[in-house]
Design a protein around this motif. Structure first.
Motif, PDB file in Angstrom:
ATOM      1  N   SER A  97       1.023  -1.393   0.021  1.00 29.57           N
ATOM      2  CA  SER A  97      -0.042  -0.016   0.029  1.00 29.57           C
ATOM      3  C   SER A  97       0.823   1.286   0.142  1.00 29.57           C
ATOM      4  O   SER A  97       0.593   1.873  -0.686  1.00 29.57           O
ATOM      5  CB  SER A  97      -0.469  -0.057   1.273  1.00 29.57           C
ATOM      6  OG  SER A  97      -0.393  -0.084   2.517  1.00 29.57           O
ATOM      7  N   LEU A  98       1.897   1.701   0.648  1.00 31.95           N
ATOM      8  CA  LEU A  98       2.872   2.431   0.915  1.00 31.95           C
ATOM      9  C   LEU A  98       3.320   2.839  -0.629  1.00 31.95           C
ATOM     10  O   LEU A  98       3.487   3.286  -1.085  1.00 31.95           O
ATOM     11  CB  LEU A  98       3.851   2.285   2.171  1.00 31.95           C
ATOM     12  CG  LEU A  98       3.187   1.979   3.487  1.00 31.95           C
ATOM     13  CD1 LEU A  98       4.779   1.711   4.563  1.00 31.95           C
ATOM     14  CD2 LEU A  98       2.703   3.920   3.468  1.00 31.95           C
ATOM     15  N   MET A  99       3.620   1.445  -1.513  1.00 31.48           N
ATOM     16  CA  MET A  99       4.469   1.584  -2.719  1.00 31.48           C
ATOM     17  C   MET A  99       3.861   2.197  -3.511  1.00 31.48           C
ATOM     18  O   MET A  99       3.990   2.723  -4.578  1.00 31.48           O
ATOM     19  CB  MET A  99       4.917   0.453  -2.843  1.00 31.48           C
ATOM     20  CG  MET A  99       6.300   0.088  -3.936  1.00 31.48           C
ATOM     21  SD  MET A  99       7.246   1.325  -3.726  1.00 31.48           S
ATOM     22  CE  MET A  99       7.770   1.880  -5.139  1.00 31.48           C
ATOM     23  N   MET A 100       2.631   1.887  -3.849  1.00 28.60           N
ATOM     24  CA  MET A 100       1.515   2.484  -4.382  1.00 28.60           C
ATOM     25  C   MET A 100       1.585   4.027  -4.724  1.00 28.60           C
ATOM     26  O   MET A 100       1.107   4.262  -5.215  1.00 28.60           O
ATOM     27  CB  MET A 100      -0.210   1.709  -3.952  1.00 28.60           C
ATOM     28  CG  MET A 100      -0.364  -0.008  -4.414  1.00 28.60           C
ATOM     29  SD  MET A 100       0.161  -0.064  -6.337  1.00 28.60           S
ATOM     30  CE  MET A 100      -1.181   0.670  -7.030  1.00 28.60           C
ATOM     31  N   VAL A 101       1.299   4.614  -3.446  1.00 23.89           N
ATOM     32  CA  VAL A 101       1.121   6.025  -2.732  1.00 23.89           C
ATOM     33  C   VAL A 101       2.625   6.099  -3.230  1.00 23.89           C
ATOM     34  O   VAL A 101       2.287   7.063  -3.932  1.00 23.89           O
ATOM     35  CB  VAL A 101       1.169   6.171  -1.453  1.00 23.89           C
ATOM     36  CG1 VAL A 101       1.304   7.628  -1.077  1.00 23.89           C
ATOM     37  CG2 VAL A 101      -0.213   5.572  -1.283  1.00 23.89           C
ATOM     38  N   ASN A 102       3.347   5.350  -3.210  1.00 30.41           N
ATOM     39  CA  ASN A 102       4.983   6.322  -3.428  1.00 30.41           C
ATOM     40  C   ASN A 102       5.108   6.121  -5.027  1.00 30.41           C
ATOM     41  O   ASN A 102       5.533   7.829  -6.058  1.00 30.41           O
ATOM     42  CB  ASN A 102       5.790   4.775  -3.128  1.00 30.41           C
ATOM     43  CG  ASN A 102       7.341   5.963  -3.262  1.00 30.41           C
ATOM     44  OD1 ASN A 102       8.035   7.084  -3.078  1.00 30.41           O
ATOM     45  ND2 ASN A 102       7.649   4.967  -4.418  1.00 30.41           N
ATOM     46  N   THR A 103       4.018   4.843  -6.045  1.00 27.22           N
ATOM     47  CA  THR A 103       4.244   5.160  -7.208  1.00 27.22           C
ATOM     48  C   THR A 103       3.245   6.528  -8.064  1.00 27.22           C
ATOM     49  O   THR A 103       3.344   7.321  -9.036  1.00 27.22           O
ATOM     50  CB  THR A 103       3.513   3.564  -8.143  1.00 27.22           C
ATOM     51  OG1 THR A 103       4.368   2.883  -6.744  1.00 27.22           O
ATOM     52  CG2 THR A 103       3.334   3.817  -9.300  1.00 27.22           C
ATOM     53  N   LEU A 104       1.704   7.143  -7.110  1.00 26.17           N
ATOM     54  CA  LEU A 104       1.222   7.783  -7.772  1.00 26.17           C
ATOM     55  C   LEU A 104       2.071   9.104  -7.167  1.00 26.17           C
ATOM     56  O   LEU A 104       1.806  10.205  -7.997  1.00 26.17           O
ATOM     57  CB  LEU A 104      -0.184   7.895  -6.962  1.00 26.17           C
ATOM     58  CG  LEU A 104      -1.143   6.575  -7.230  1.00 26.17           C
ATOM     59  CD1 LEU A 104      -2.327   6.360  -6.282  1.00 26.17           C
ATOM     60  CD2 LEU A 104      -1.741   6.266  -8.513  1.00 26.17           C
TER      61      LEU A 104
END
Length: 581
Positions: free
Chosen positions: A519-526
């Protein structure tokens, strides 16, 4: 005003240096007689640098590949502790080239320091076999020679060996094999990206050999002799350095330093805070507060170079969490594999051999990406930028960690069986380890897309004299990602009483840790996707932009404008003679 005259002379000298910069020598190129070396010698130098690089990486991967198994089985560590040790060693080995590069430039000297680092590398790789030796594999007649160290002394020697080995690794990477030794100064974006693609391809091919061969020797054939292979590999690298030490000690040309860059940033922050509190300010950029004419301590040249470098800081910051996800291969993914069924057709697979599954996509994708890049760069109408590769790679990393969470749930549905690793009987899931392949493949795809692209942006979007500093900052942020991974593991274990990162995986909820990280990595990608447009123009001339922002260039432009204005006045037919006078 002697100070102003002195600064003007410095700026003028810098402009002349940038306008008439010389091609830096190839590794080992003395050029005392002003003659170029023969093509055969160039080839020999390039091969030597690449050979040392591959030997050093062979040593590094040989130490990392089975460290968790050694720490848990031989040193009695808990699973989370072994994962933290492995990630901290990788992070330290990533940061030491920055430290050693600074020491070589300002304190010790390159020749002396490379000898020190060679000794440290030799010492570390020689001490590691001492830690792993209970000498159970060595026999005299029918009696075992048992000279085991006590656990406390064994751990002390182990940590000291890891520290000295990481310092030696940093010296070899920073002094013997710096990026500038490959002479990329006059290459365009296409050639630089191609270099990084094939360089990482060779490094990963080397690591694939290590993960298959060394991990099998360490785990099955003669596990206590396994650490001797990194020792032999390090010895090979040092012999190669000794044979051509006059040819390989390359001194890069720099116009700035890491300390100067940090000094500009801290000076600007301090001056900015003081003026915000007490005075009004009229500067256009916050780093301008570090300039001498705005109350700072640094020249216009140093500040303008730092401003161009600072544009890459958001790019570097978004790589921290990505590197944390990549560090799951030698930590969380390794533990999952170790607790799965490794038997395949009557053969016990090495745990670290699963890492090869993450390397295979990279080895396949690099030639394909080379063809795509050649077509994109040859198209004049497209504003191609590798930021799309980074976005897709970050998304692939997030999906990999998410798949790892579902794989962990799936793994627990299988009954437990006994499995022998390093003569230790462990209770593991009967799920075949190949069920974990998708998460490894997705991380391999991410590495093939992200690492060369980030290296290209870090190298291409700064002036030539700042490229070494830019790559150092990228290494700093990558190392921070390794230590952040260790921090996440420690925090998850302590905050959940061992539930999110358990010692025995079937007794905890490791999947929750993976879902949290995904979930943190998805936010980081966005987040990176929203700023990716800042790095789209690979063809801008940063050196000319850098020069154009300096006072000397601005003064020349003003003088040209005044001359042009006077010419217009003299030739204008609408002005009367009285107005001209």
């Amino acid at each position: 005003m002697p100070d102003a005259d002195r600064r003007d002379m410095q700026e003028k000298g810098f402009l002349n240096h940038m306008a008439h910069k010389e091609q830096p020598p190839l590794p080992g190129r003395t050029n005392h007689a002003g003659k170029l070396p023969q093509p055969e010698k160039r080839l020999q130098e390039a091969v030597c640098v690449l050979l040392v690089e591959l030997c050093e990486r062979f040593t590094f991967f040989g130490i990392v590949c089975n460290m968790i198994l050694f720490c848990t089985v031989k040193l009695g560590y808990r699973s989370y502790q072994a994962a933290i040790v492995n990630m901290c060693f990788v992070g330290t080995s990533t940061l030491t080239p920055v430290l050693v590069g600074w020491l070589a430039e300002y304190l010790v000297g390159r020749i002396k320091l490379v000898c020190i680092c060679m000794f440290l590398h030799f010492l570390g790789t020689a001490l590691l076999p001492m830690v792993s030796f209970p000498f159970e594999d060595v026999h005299i007649d029918r009696r075992h020679i048992l000279h085991t160290l006590p656990k406390r002394e064994q751990k002390i020697v182990f940590y000291f060996a890891l520290l000295t080995a990481s310092l030696g690794i940093g010296g070899i990477r920073a002094i013997v094999c710096p990026l500038s030794a490959y002479s990329l100064e006059d290459c365009g974006p296409k050639e630089v990206l191609s270099f990084f693609n094939w360089f990482h391809w060779l490094v990963n091919l080397n690591s694939a050999v290590v993960f298959v061969s060394i991990s099998y020797i360490q785990q099955s054939v003669a596990r206590n002799l396994g650490f001797l292979i990194p020792f032999v590999s390090g010895l090979m690298a040092m012999i190669t350095i000794h044979m051509v030490r006059g040819e390989m000690i390359y001194k890069p040309k720099t116009d700035s330093s890491l300390l100067t860059t940090f000094g500009v940033i801290f000076s600007a922050l301090r001056t900015c805070c003081v003026r915000y509190r007490y005075l009004s300010t009229g500067v256009t950029a916050w780093l301008d507060h570090a300039k001498e004419n705005h109350g700072g301590q640094y020249s216009e040249t140093q500040v303008e170079g730092t401003k161009l470098l600072a544009r890459l800081f958001p790019l570097f910051a978004f790589q921290i969490l990505y590197r944390t996800c990549i560090m799951q291969i030698p930590s969380g993914y390794y533990l999952q594999t170790m607790n799965s069924n490794l038997h395949f057709s009557g053969f016990v697979l090495p745990v670290a051999a699963m890492n090869v599954i993450s390397i295979v996509p990279l080895l396949i994708l690099v030639p394909i990406l080379e063809c795509i890049n050649s077509w994109l760069f040859s198209s004049k109408d497209t504003g191609y930028s590798p930021t799309i590769y980074i976005v897709v790679g970050h998304l692939s990393a997030a999906l990999s960690v998410m798949v790892a969470g579902f794989s962990e749930i799936h793994r627990k549905h299988f009954p437990q069986v006994e499995q022998t690793l390093s003569e230790e009987v462990l209770l593991v899931s009967s799920m075949p380890c190949f069920h974990l392949a998708p998460q490894y493949i997705l991380l391999g795809v991410a590495e093939a897309l992200v690492t060369p692209s980030c290296s290209l942006l870090s190298f291409q979007l700064v002036p030539e004299g700042m490229r070494g500093i830019s790559m150092h900052f990228l290494a700093l942020f990558n190392g921070a990602g390794c230590f952040m991974g260790a921090f996440f593991v420690q925090t998850a274990h302590a905050g959940t009483q061992g539930n999110w990162f358990p010692h025995l995986l079937h007794e905890g909820k490791l999947e929750r840790f993976f879902f949290f990280l995904a979930s943190l990595m998805m936010v980081n990608t966005l987040g990176f996707w929203t700023i990716a447009h800042r790095y789209n123009n690979l063809h801008q001339d940063c050196t000319n932009e850098f020069r154009g922002s300096l006072p000397g260039e601005k003064l020349l432009k003003h003088e040209k404008a005044i001359k042009h204005y006077n010419t217009v006045l003299e030739s204008s037919p609408i002005l009367s003679p009285m107005e001209k006078t």
